[in-house]
Motif scaffolding. Sequence first.
Motif, short mmCIF file in Angstrom:
data_model
loop_
_atom_site.label_atom_id
_atom_site.label_comp_id
_atom_site.label_asym_id
_atom_site.label_seq_id
_atom_site.Cartn_x
_atom_site.Cartn_y
_atom_site.Cartn_z
N LYS A 90 2.40 43.79 -23.63
CA LYS A 90 3.29 44.19 -22.55
C LYS A 90 2.55 44.96 -21.46
N ALA A 115 11.28 44.30 -14.19
CA ALA A 115 11.76 43.64 -15.40
C ALA A 115 10.88 43.97 -16.59
N LEU A 116 9.55 43.89 -16.37
CA LEU A 116 8.63 44.20 -17.46
C LEU A 116 8.79 45.65 -17.89
N SER A 176 11.34 47.46 -17.73
CA SER A 176 12.58 47.66 -18.51
C SER A 176 12.46 47.14 -19.92
N GLU A 177 11.54 46.17 -20.12
CA GLU A 177 11.35 45.62 -21.45
C GLU A 177 10.48 46.52 -22.34
#
Length: 781
Positions: free
Chosen positions: A274, A573-574, A576-577
Amino acid sequence: MKKNSAKPSPGRRFVGTVVVPGMALGLLTLGGPAYAGPPAGVGGSCNGVVNQLAHRGAVQQNLLKAAAKQNADVIARLQAEKTALQTQQATLTADLAAAQKQLDAIDAEERALDEQIAATKAQLDDLTTQQTAASQSVDQATTDLAALAAQRQTAQDELAGLQAQLDDAHTTLQSLTDEKSALDAQIAAKQAELAAAQSELDGLRADFATAERAVADHQAALQAAEVDLGAAQDRATAASDAVTQAEADVTSAQDELARLQAAGDTAADALAAKQAQLAAAQEALVGKRADAAAAQKALEDRQAEITAARDELARREADAAAANNALEGKQAEITAAHKTLSEKQAAAAAAAEQVATTQAQLDALPGQIATLNGQIATTQRSIDAKQAQLTTAQSDLRSLQTRRTTLETEIADLQRRIDTEFPPNSNSNAKRQLEAQRDAKKAELASVTSQITDKNAQIAGLNGDLQALQGQIAALNADLSAKQAESSRLQTQLAADQQALAAADLAATDAATALAGLKDQMPGLQKAVTDASSAVDAQAAHVTDLEGAVPGLTAAVEDANRAVQEQQARVAALESEVPDLARADADARAAIVAQQATLEDLQATLATRQAALDAANQEVADQSARLDQTRQDLADAQTALGTAAKLAGEKQATVEALGREVDRLSSEMADLNSRITAVEKEILGLEGRVAPLLAQLTDLDKQTSAKEAELAALQAQLTALDAKIVDAQAVLRTLQSQKGNNKDKVAAQQAVVAGLQAQLAGVQKEISQIDGQIALGGCAV
């Protein structure tokens, strides 16, 4: 009235001679001794009376009375005879009185003729005296005219000599003036060359000064470039040292990060992907942002460049406008200079034409003056010839008048001899010879009188010709004075015209020099305009290019901003992941992050220092290139300076040589001007000497005209006196002729009176005898 002192005429003396003896005869008859002689028929008584006392010479009275008584008849007869004789005596006495009256009238007429002849002779003597005086006056006037002519000839000769000197001086002045004109032309040409050379020298000096300034500027630029290069090299060295230190710090930080990463690999495997994704996204975001920033910066830089380019374009357009204005101003100056030059050249041409016109008029004057002098000399010779003819004619006239007077005297003497030496009716050979001589003299007198008339006509004609010739010479002298005055005026005008021409030539030369200087400035101004225009065009093209690139840059900025927004969305988005993974790995990654931050800071510092090193190296390279260019520019400027110095030196030598040539020509001009001034002074001196001679000639002409008028008046007076003398002589001859006729009348009348006196004496004698006889008583005496 005058007392009449005239002597008795011969006629009257003759009458007295006749009458007095008659009376004496009567007295003798009455008082003398008687002689008685018996007449026819008388008795003898008277004889006795007479004879008685005859021896005593006397007769007694008583005897006479006795005789008378005895002779009464005889006495009566005697008385009758006496009465008749007395009647005859009375008649004769009346006739004698009438004859005497006629004789007295003729005598009175003769006295009147004598008075008229005396008056005419007195008038003739007075006219002769006047004629002699007039002739002497004519001779004196002729002598005076000859003296005036001699004075005039002397003055004319002196004037001719001075005029010749004046002509020579004018010729010399003309030659010097021509030489001066040629020298003026040489000086003008040399001065033009000198002005052109000086202008070129000034240009070359300006070029030299410009080259010197360029060399100084390039030297200063070289020194500045060397200083800047040294500073750039110092900065490059410092930047290189900083980069080396930054590389070492980055290496150390990388090593530390690798250790930390290796320690956190186990804990962050899950998070690694990630984080790797997030790092890639973030890295992409950074790239996108960097691209956006780069695009924005490129756009801003391009806009700044456009603004600067537009400012430069405006400045170059202003420079171009200024250069164009300067060019137009210079062209206007050139146009004005052309106009000024044309005007100056036109003025110079007009002045030259005026000088040529004045010179032509002045050149024509000596010939005209010479022609007038020739005409004056010819007319003067004609006057001298006419004067000689007039003098000869006057001398001939005096000789003819003397001959006429001599002939008149001789004719009068011959006439007197004819009248006095011969009776009126005489036809003797001697009288005929005298008459022939008289007639011959009269014929000669008539011829001489005709010759005198012809000679007077000839003198009048010569006087008329002489007056006409003197009028001609007066007119010619007036023309000569006018021409000489015109010559002086034209000489003054020529000097003024030549000065005006020199001023006009100088003005034209100055205008041409100014025009040449303006034209010399034109190429530089035109080049400046061309360069400025080229710079404007180039800058405009550059602005156009820059402006053409703005839309693309703007689109790139917009694309970069859209890419940043998209990448930010993906990063969000990343993020939030992986919050949980991030929080779990926070502590493990904190060190890594910190180390990464440190590494990033060190890498940023390295990048910054590397950029500074690159910039410093680029600056060193730029400064080296500028230094090389400055050195080349300096070498070129020094070469140009040497060339300009050489050209200026050569032109300075040319200017100095032309200056020396102009000085030499100016020295020659000064010497020539001195010679011209000397000749002009000589001309003024000669003209000052000519003017009194002209005034003297004018005065002599006036005196000659007055003396000729006086001579003409005297000759007219002499001619009138000649006519009066001729008339008086004619009157005298008429009177003398009348007197001669009166002599014949007197002689005839005297003869008549003598005859009457003889008859009267005879009658008186007879009466006396009768009276005596009667007294004797009838006895014959």
